[in-house]
Write an enzyme that holds these catalytic residues in place. Structure first.
Site, PDB file in Angstrom:
ATOM      1  N   ARG A  30       0.835  -1.195   0.000  1.00  0.00           N
ATOM      2  CA  ARG A  30       0.000   0.000   0.000  1.00  0.00           C
ATOM      3  C   ARG A  30       0.872   1.248   0.000  1.00  0.00           C
ATOM      4  NH1 ARG A  30      -4.076  -0.794   4.901  1.00  0.00           N
ATOM      5  NH2 ARG A  30      -4.813   1.259   4.213  1.00  0.00           N
ATOM      6  N   CYS A  44      -1.179   5.803   9.309  1.00  0.00           N
ATOM      7  CA  CYS A  44      -1.517   4.468   8.804  1.00  0.00           C
ATOM      8  C   CYS A  44      -2.721   4.615   7.885  1.00  0.00           C
ATOM      9  CB  CYS A  44      -1.786   3.503   9.961  1.00  0.00           C
ATOM     10  SG  CYS A  44      -3.165   4.004  11.008  1.00  0.00           S
TER      11      CYS A  44
END
Length: 284
Positions: free
Chosen positions: A181, A240
Site C-alpha cells: 500500500r 496508517c
C-alpha cells in the site's frame, strides 16, 4: 542475560494474577478489517478475559468527522469509558485478538485523554486462549465511574498540520500501512482512494513490530527505526490507514523514551481520500 522489554507492555501471566484486584481494569479493544473476517464484539461475547469490558473503537469515536474512528471529544470519551466503569486513576490493561494490533490505539487514546497507568497485554486474547487461561461469557455490569480527562492536544496531528509537515519536512513521517500500500503496488481497501504515500514518509508496516503477537524487545525496536531511516533524536509523526495501527509505532517510540511524537489521526483515509494532496509511489 535479560532482554529489555517495553515498560508499557505486560505479560498475560501478570494480567491473570491481577484479575479481580481493586482499580484494575481489562479492556478488550479488538477491531478488525473486513478482510480478516473476524468480529471483535462477537468474539468478546463468546469468551473474554474475566471482568474485561469491550471497548468499541467504532463507537468511541467522533461520528461527525466523516472518517473512521477519529478521536472523540474528551467529554464523549469520558462519558463512554465512565459507562465501562473505568476511571483515569485505574490501572488499565488493553488487549486485542492477535496481540499488538488494535490495542495500542486504545492505549494511545487513554493516555492522550489523561489516564495515568495504561498497558498493552502481550500475546493477545488469541495467545491467552491458546495457553488455556480462564475465560468468561458473563457480560460485566460495572458500576459507573468518573473519568477525569486531561486531554493532550499535542498528541494529535491535524490535516492542516500534516500538510505543513509534508511541505517543510519539519517532522519525520512513519507509515504503518503494509509495504504494498505504501509503494502503491496494492490498492487501498477503501474504494476510490489513491495508492502511495506522503512525500518523505518512511515505511514501517505495523506487523513488523511484533512476532507471534508479542512486542519486540527494545534493541530490536531501535534497530528497526534505524533501518527504516527514522532518526530517534528528531520529531516523528505516525500515520496508517485510519489512525489505528499508527499507534503501534507510537507505542514503540514511547517504549524507547522518544517523547516528541504525534499521531496523524486522519491518516491515509483523509490524505489519500482527497484530490489536493501530494502522493508519491514507489519505495520513496
Amino acid at each position: 542475560m535479560s532482554i529489555d522489554k517495553s515498560r508499557f507492555v505486560v505479560s498475560p501471566d501478570w494480567v491473570e494474577k491481577q484479575l479481580g484486584a481493586p482499580a484494575f481494569r481489562v479492556v478488550d479493544a479488538s477491531w478488525y478489517l473486513p478482510a480478516q473476517n473476524r468480529n471483535g464484539a462477537a468474539e468478546y461475547a463468546a469468551g473474554h478475559i474475566p471482568g474485561a469490558v469491550f471497548f468499541d473503537q467504532d463507537v468511541i469515536a467522533d461520528h461527525a468527522s466523516g472518517l473512521p474512528h477519529t478521536i472523540p471529544s474528551p467529554e464523549f470519551f469520558a462519558t463512554e469509558v465512565g459507562k465501562l466503569g473505568i476511571s483515569d486513576t485505574d490501572t488499565i490493561v488493553v488487549c486485542d485478538g492477535p496481540g499488538i494490533f488494535t490495542a495500542p490505539r486504545a492505549w494511545w487514546l487513554f493516555r492522550t485523554m489523561g489516564a495515568k497507568t495504561v498497558f498493552v497485554m502481550d500475546g493477545g486474547i488469541d495467545g491467552w486462549k491458546k495457553e488455556g487461561r480462564p475465560l468468561s461469557t458473563d457480560l460485566p455490569e460495572p458500576a459507573p465511574a468518573v473519568f477525569h480527562t486531561n486531554f493532550n492536544p499535542y498528541a494529535v496531528t491535524s490535516f492542516e498540520e500534516m500538510r505543513g509537515i509534508v511541505t517543510t519536512g519539519s517532522k519525520q513521517i512513519a507509515d504503518a500501512r503494509g509495504a504494498g500500500r505504501f509503494t502503491g503496488e496494492e490498492a487501498e481497501p477503501r474504494a476510490g482512494m489513491r495508492s502511495g504515500h506522503m512525500p518523505g514518509a518512511k515505511s514501517m508496516p505495523s506487523g513488523t513490530f511484533s512476532e507471534g503477537g508479542k512486542f519486540k524487545d527494545l534493541d530490536s525496536l531501535r534497530r528497526h527505526f534505524e533501518a527504516s531511516g527514522i532518526d530517534l533524536s528528531r520529531p516523528v509523526v505516525t500515520s496508517c490507514g485510519s489512525g489505528v495501527t499508527a499507534a503501534i509505532i507510537s507505542l514503540a517510540l514511547a517504549s524507547l523514551g522518544h517523547k516528541d511524537n504525534t499521531l496523524y489521526d486522519g491518516s491515509w483515509s483523509e490524505w489519500g481520500g482527497r484530490d489536493d494532496t501530494p502522493v508519491v509511489t514507489g519505495k520513496g
